[in-house]
Design a protein around this motif. Structure first.
Motif, PDB file in Angstrom:
ATOM      1  N   LEU A 251       0.814  -1.216   0.000  1.00  0.00           N
ATOM      2  CA  LEU A 251       0.000   0.000   0.000  1.00  0.00           C
ATOM      3  C   LEU A 251       0.849   1.268   0.000  1.00  0.00           C
ATOM      4  O   LEU A 251       0.557   2.225  -0.741  1.00  0.00           O
ATOM      5  CB  LEU A 251      -0.938  -0.011   1.208  1.00  0.00           C
ATOM      6  N   ALA A 252       1.909   1.305   0.800  1.00  0.00           N
ATOM      7  CA  ALA A 252       2.720   2.525   0.893  1.00  0.00           C
ATOM      8  C   ALA A 252       3.319   2.925  -0.455  1.00  0.00           C
ATOM      9  O   ALA A 252       3.178   4.071  -0.882  1.00  0.00           O
ATOM     10  CB  ALA A 252       3.812   2.352   1.948  1.00  0.00           C
ATOM     11  N   PRO A 253       3.987   2.014  -1.190  1.00  0.00           N
ATOM     12  CA  PRO A 253       4.553   2.437  -2.474  1.00  0.00           C
ATOM     13  C   PRO A 253       3.509   2.727  -3.544  1.00  0.00           C
ATOM     14  O   PRO A 253       3.701   3.616  -4.374  1.00  0.00           O
ATOM     15  CB  PRO A 253       5.454   1.267  -2.878  1.00  0.00           C
ATOM     16  N   LEU A 254       2.398   1.994  -3.562  1.00  0.00           N
ATOM     17  CA  LEU A 254       1.401   2.267  -4.602  1.00  0.00           C
ATOM     18  C   LEU A 254       0.763   3.637  -4.377  1.00  0.00           C
ATOM     19  O   LEU A 254       0.451   4.354  -5.337  1.00  0.00           O
ATOM     20  CB  LEU A 254       0.372   1.138  -4.689  1.00  0.00           C
ATOM     21  N   LEU A 255       0.596   4.032  -3.116  1.00  0.00           N
ATOM     22  CA  LEU A 255       0.095   5.376  -2.823  1.00  0.00           C
ATOM     23  C   LEU A 255       1.132   6.430  -3.210  1.00  0.00           C
ATOM     24  O   LEU A 255       0.791   7.482  -3.749  1.00  0.00           O
ATOM     25  CB  LEU A 255      -0.258   5.496  -1.344  1.00  0.00           C
ATOM     26  N   ALA A 256       2.387   6.146  -2.936  1.00  0.00           N
ATOM     27  CA  ALA A 256       3.449   7.082  -3.298  1.00  0.00           C
ATOM     28  C   ALA A 256       3.462   7.328  -4.801  1.00  0.00           C
ATOM     29  O   ALA A 256       3.732   8.449  -5.260  1.00  0.00           O
ATOM     30  CB  ALA A 256       4.802   6.542  -2.841  1.00  0.00           C
ATOM     31  N   CYS A 257       3.160   6.301  -5.577  1.00  0.00           N
ATOM     32  CA  CYS A 257       3.177   6.413  -7.034  1.00  0.00           C
ATOM     33  C   CYS A 257       1.925   7.070  -7.596  1.00  0.00           C
ATOM     34  O   CYS A 257       1.894   7.420  -8.775  1.00  0.00           O
ATOM     35  CB  CYS A 257       3.352   5.032  -7.653  1.00  0.00           C
ATOM     36  N   GLY A 258       0.885   7.215  -6.777  1.00  0.00           N
ATOM     37  CA  GLY A 258      -0.344   7.836  -7.240  1.00  0.00           C
ATOM     38  C   GLY A 258      -1.426   6.864  -7.644  1.00  0.00           C
ATOM     39  O   GLY A 258      -2.431   7.264  -8.246  1.00  0.00           O
ATOM     40  N   CYS A 259      -1.257   5.583  -7.336  1.00  0.00           N
ATOM     41  CA  CYS A 259      -2.270   4.576  -7.637  1.00  0.00           C
ATOM     42  C   CYS A 259      -3.381   4.607  -6.588  1.00  0.00           C
ATOM     43  O   CYS A 259      -3.272   5.277  -5.555  1.00  0.00           O
ATOM     44  CB  CYS A 259      -1.645   3.184  -7.659  1.00  0.00           C
ATOM     45  N   THR A 260      -4.441   3.862  -6.848  1.00  0.00           N
ATOM     46  CA  THR A 260      -5.485   3.621  -5.863  1.00  0.00           C
ATOM     47  C   THR A 260      -5.579   2.121  -5.628  1.00  0.00           C
ATOM     48  O   THR A 260      -5.035   1.326  -6.407  1.00  0.00           O
ATOM     49  CB  THR A 260      -6.840   4.182  -6.326  1.00  0.00           C
ATOM     50  N   ALA A 261      -6.288   1.702  -4.571  1.00  0.00           N
ATOM     51  CA  ALA A 261      -6.220   0.299  -4.170  1.00  0.00           C
ATOM     52  C   ALA A 261      -7.573  -0.283  -3.791  1.00  0.00           C
ATOM     53  O   ALA A 261      -8.430   0.404  -3.231  1.00  0.00           O
ATOM     54  CB  ALA A 261      -5.266   0.143  -2.991  1.00  0.00           C
ATOM     55  N   VAL A 262      -7.721  -1.568  -4.109  1.00  0.00           N
ATOM     56  CA  VAL A 262      -8.793  -2.408  -3.576  1.00  0.00           C
ATOM     57  C   VAL A 262      -8.096  -3.548  -2.853  1.00  0.00           C
ATOM     58  O   VAL A 262      -7.383  -4.343  -3.477  1.00  0.00           O
ATOM     59  CB  VAL A 262      -9.710  -2.947  -4.685  1.00  0.00           C
ATOM     60  N   ILE A 263      -8.284  -3.619  -1.536  1.00  0.00           N
ATOM     61  CA  ILE A 263      -7.528  -4.550  -0.702  1.00  0.00           C
ATOM     62  C   ILE A 263      -8.422  -5.665  -0.182  1.00  0.00           C
ATOM     63  O   ILE A 263      -9.519  -5.414   0.322  1.00  0.00           O
ATOM     64  CB  ILE A 263      -6.886  -3.816   0.487  1.00  0.00           C
ATOM     65  N   LYS A 264      -7.940  -6.896  -0.308  1.00  0.00           N
ATOM     66  CA  LYS A 264      -8.574  -8.031   0.353  1.00  0.00           C
ATOM     67  C   LYS A 264      -7.616  -8.567   1.415  1.00  0.00           C
ATOM     68  O   LYS A 264      -6.641  -9.248   1.107  1.00  0.00           O
ATOM     69  CB  LYS A 264      -8.902  -9.154  -0.637  1.00  0.00           C
ATOM     70  N   PRO A 265      -7.876  -8.263   2.690  1.00  0.00           N
ATOM     71  CA  PRO A 265      -7.053  -8.880   3.730  1.00  0.00           C
ATOM     72  C   PRO A 265      -7.438 -10.342   3.900  1.00  0.00           C
ATOM     73  O   PRO A 265      -8.531 -10.758   3.481  1.00  0.00           O
ATOM     74  CB  PRO A 265      -7.412  -8.066   4.979  1.00  0.00           C
ATOM     75  N   SER A 266      -6.569 -11.116   4.505  1.00  0.00           N
ATOM     76  CA  SER A 266      -6.901 -12.512   4.770  1.00  0.00           C
ATOM     77  C   SER A 266      -8.122 -12.602   5.670  1.00  0.00           C
ATOM     78  O   SER A 266      -8.262 -11.843   6.634  1.00  0.00           O
ATOM     79  CB  SER A 266      -5.722 -13.214   5.449  1.00  0.00           C
ATOM     80  N   GLU A 267      -9.013 -13.534   5.359  1.00  0.00           N
ATOM     81  CA  GLU A 267     -10.184 -13.743   6.217  1.00  0.00           C
ATOM     82  C   GLU A 267      -9.796 -14.265   7.594  1.00  0.00           C
ATOM     83  O   GLU A 267     -10.576 -14.179   8.544  1.00  0.00           O
ATOM     84  CB  GLU A 267     -11.163 -14.709   5.546  1.00  0.00           C
ATOM     85  N   VAL A 268      -8.579 -14.786   7.715  1.00  0.00           N
ATOM     86  CA  VAL A 268      -8.106 -15.287   9.013  1.00  0.00           C
ATOM     87  C   VAL A 268      -7.681 -14.130   9.915  1.00  0.00           C
ATOM     88  O   VAL A 268      -7.913 -14.151  11.126  1.00  0.00           O
ATOM     89  CB  VAL A 268      -6.934 -16.275   8.809  1.00  0.00           C
ATOM     90  N   THR A 269      -7.070 -13.090   9.323  1.00  0.00           N
ATOM     91  CA  THR A 269      -6.524 -11.977  10.114  1.00  0.00           C
ATOM     92  C   THR A 269      -6.869 -10.627   9.480  1.00  0.00           C
ATOM     93  O   THR A 269      -5.982  -9.900   9.032  1.00  0.00           O
ATOM     94  CB  THR A 269      -4.997 -12.110  10.233  1.00  0.00           C
ATOM     95  N   PRO A 270      -8.139 -10.246   9.474  1.00  0.00           N
ATOM     96  CA  PRO A 270      -8.522  -9.009   8.789  1.00  0.00           C
ATOM     97  C   PRO A 270      -8.515  -7.757   9.667  1.00  0.00           C
ATOM     98  O   PRO A 270      -8.684  -6.647   9.161  1.00  0.00           O
ATOM     99  CB  PRO A 270      -9.956  -9.311   8.347  1.00  0.00           C
ATOM    100  N   LEU A 271      -8.341  -7.892  10.974  1.00  0.00           N
ATOM    101  CA  LEU A 271      -8.695  -6.808  11.886  1.00  0.00           C
ATOM    102  C   LEU A 271      -7.785  -5.590  11.798  1.00  0.00           C
ATOM    103  O   LEU A 271      -8.255  -4.447  11.832  1.00  0.00           O
ATOM    104  CB  LEU A 271      -8.734  -7.331  13.325  1.00  0.00           C
ATOM    105  N   SER A 272      -6.470  -5.787  11.710  1.00  0.00           N
ATOM    106  CA  SER A 272      -5.577  -4.623  11.726  1.00  0.00           C
ATOM    107  C   SER A 272      -5.767  -3.759  10.485  1.00  0.00           C
ATOM    108  O   SER A 272      -5.668  -2.531  10.553  1.00  0.00           O
ATOM    109  CB  SER A 272      -4.117  -5.058  11.863  1.00  0.00           C
ATOM    110  N   MET A 273      -6.080  -4.371   9.334  1.00  0.00           N
ATOM    111  CA  MET A 273      -6.314  -3.577   8.126  1.00  0.00           C
ATOM    112  C   MET A 273      -7.577  -2.747   8.260  1.00  0.00           C
ATOM    113  O   MET A 273      -7.632  -1.593   7.816  1.00  0.00           O
ATOM    114  CB  MET A 273      -6.413  -4.512   6.909  1.00  0.00           C
ATOM    115  N   LEU A 274      -8.592  -3.306   8.891  1.00  0.00           N
ATOM    116  CA  LEU A 274      -9.835  -2.561   9.090  1.00  0.00           C
ATOM    117  C   LEU A 274      -9.626  -1.396  10.056  1.00  0.00           C
ATOM    118  O   LEU A 274     -10.165  -0.305   9.853  1.00  0.00           O
ATOM    119  CB  LEU A 274     -10.920  -3.506   9.607  1.00  0.00           C
ATOM    120  N   ARG A 275      -8.839  -1.614  11.071  1.00  0.00           N
ATOM    121  CA  ARG A 275      -8.533  -0.509  12.000  1.00  0.00           C
ATOM    122  C   ARG A 275      -7.683   0.550  11.295  1.00  0.00           C
ATOM    123  O   ARG A 275      -7.861   1.756  11.536  1.00  0.00           O
ATOM    124  CB  ARG A 275      -7.795  -1.041  13.233  1.00  0.00           C
TER     125      ARG A 275
END
Length: 499
Positions: A182-206
């Protein structure tokens, strides 16, 4: 030995966060999904449910891609220059640092990561990744070229963002591995659709709370929670996505690659590893043993670069194995929130079952179990540290990635160092390797011969945002981090003018 979460202090912020039904984050808002189905999130140290997230659908991905496309092509984000993007990324880094303890607790609960390591490694490294790429955002540029043809021309290149990026992350380092994309793609000016693992999704949501709080425009970062099918597969195949960046198993990576062929989207794959560690006869054994033990036991061996194959000269075999076994015996196995714990559980019941199947195969094929390989009494997905000797290259435990605290030891003749290199390279993987020696010449010659994307000398598992990361052979395509990653999220445009 194992205690429920209620027996450990966690912050009120984390407690309240866990009690919510977590929704998708699309176009700047928390939103319900096309389906009412949910996915339970478990504390792997107890096996108890701690939270739940919405189970996403293809329709949810479509909405997220539409938002990301709109943000990329128009609106505030499309108008920002690198300096302005960098300031936002730095604000996110600073805010994450302020919430470090909260994120450490979430990673411990969600991923089974000992909180002492989450505090010392995961969160600080994640903060550095965002800060590093915040600085890189204003330094992305092309170059001036000199054509060879006759005439008067002015030629130059522009480096432009690749577009909408689908990000699919694994469960072992949820916050850090997301940041590496996420950090480099934002630096480059891209946008993102993220799928976190269903096992450990919580930190990305926070993290999405912080992304919204510091002022990223709507649609720049979108999160859809759910299973690999349908969410991950839809991201990989979606014609509105220009690039997909995936970290995970080789089997899933092949599926991502096949799906991406529909619109020939760019692909970065960070896949598995079976990383060798070579101890040369002149190594400082007293210093090497703790490093070798840490290389396989850190985060329960659930690390793509885990030092899972150890090659030692015959004269040192018993001493090295005994030294690592002594460290394994003294490891503190327990709940991830306990500050005394330095080895937590496997991330899920499925992962525990997988590792145990490999151990049975290894024993059936003739490997000797020096220590470990058992489940201690109590709840949770725990497994004791394991050392297998008398292993051979053709064994499944040697050839295949186990992703657990299992070390496979092989010996080589003291006077045949090339044999150690040959054995180390005898794998379909090529993600990482380490060499242990006092001799600089030996170290650098070995580094040159090893077929791996990352080679460490007298250490293992060293990661830094300035260092390119990725693998040879079936360990993946492309590089993350360092200056190399900017190439992953940009396209080069050549401009030539007749003067």
């Amino acid at each position: 030995m194992y205690q429920d979460t209620k027996n450990f202090e966690i912050s009120d912020a984390v407690r309240k966060f866990l009690q919510k039904l977590h929704m998708h984050h699309i176009n700047g808002d928390w939103t319900s999904g096309a389906s009412d189905e949910t996915i339970a999130v478990f504390d792997p140290a107890t096996g108890l449910k701690i939270s739940e997230v919405i189970s996403g659908t293809s329709e949810d991905v479509d909405r997220a891609v539409k938002a990301a496309r709109q943000a990329f092509e128009s609106g505030p984000w499309a108008q920002m220059n690198g300096y302005e993007r960098g300031r936002l990324i730095q604000k996110l880094s600073d805010r994450l640092a302020e919430c470090a303890e909260e994120f450490a607790e979430l990673e411990a609960l969600d991923a089974g990561k000992p909180i002492v390591y989450a505090r010392a490694a995961d969160i600080p490294t994640t903060v550095r990744v965002y800060s590093y790429h915040a600085g890189a955002a204003s330094k992305i540029s092309g170059e001036t070229l000199t054509p060879t043809m006759p005439g008067d021309f002015h030629a130059y290149t522009l480096r432009e963002p690749v577009g909408v990026v689908g990000v699919i992350t694994p469960w072992n380092f949820p916050l850090l591995l997301t940041a590496m994309k996420l950090a480099p793609l934002l630096a480059c000016g891209c946008t993102a659709v993220i799928k976190p693992s269903e096992v450990t999704p919580l930190s990305m949501l926070r993290l999405m709370d912080l992304i919204q709080e510091v002022g990223f425009p709507p649609g720049v970062v979108n999160v859809v929670t759910g299973y690999g099918d349908p969410v991950g597969s839809r991201i990989a195949a979606h014609e509105g996505i220009d690039k997909v960046s995936f970290t995970g198993s080789g089997a899933t990576g092949r599926k991502v690659l096949a799906a991406a062929g529909g619109n020939l989207k760019r692909v970065t794959l960070e896949l598995g590893g079976k990383s060798p560690m070579i101890v040369f006869p002149d190594a400082d054994i007293d210093k090497a043993i703790p490093g070798l033990a840490s290389a396989i036991l850190f985060h329960q061996g659930q690390v793509c670069t885990a030092g899972s194959r150890l090659f030692v000269p015959k004269s040192l075999h018993d001493r090295v194995v005994e030294g690592i076994a002594d460290m394994a015996k003294n490891i503190s196995l327990g709940h991830s929130l306990d500050s005394k714990t330095n080895m937590g559980p496997m991330a899920s019941q499925n992962q525990l079952d997988r590792v145990q199947r490999y151990l049975e195969q290894g024993k059936n094929e003739g490997a000797d179990c020096v220590i470990g390989g058992t489940r201690p009494e109590g709840n949770g997905y725990f497994l004791t540290p394991t050392i297998l000797t008398n292993t051979r290259p053709e064994m499944s435990v040697v050839k295949e990635e186990i992703f657990g605290p299992v070390l496979c030891v092989q010996s080589y003749s003291d006077d045949d160092r090339n044999d150690a290199i040959r054995l180390a390279n005898d794998t379909v993987f090529g993600l990482a390797a380490s060499v242990w020696t006092k001799d600089l010449s030996t170290a650098h010659k070995a580094a040159k011969k090893l077929r791996a994307g990352n080679v460490w000398i007298n250490t293992h598992n060293i990661f830094d945002p300035a260092l390119p990361f990725g693998g040879f052979k079936q360990s993946g395509w492309g590089r993350e981090q360092g200056s190399e990653v900017i190439r992953s999220y940009t396209e080069v445009k050549t401009v030539c003018a007749a003067l």
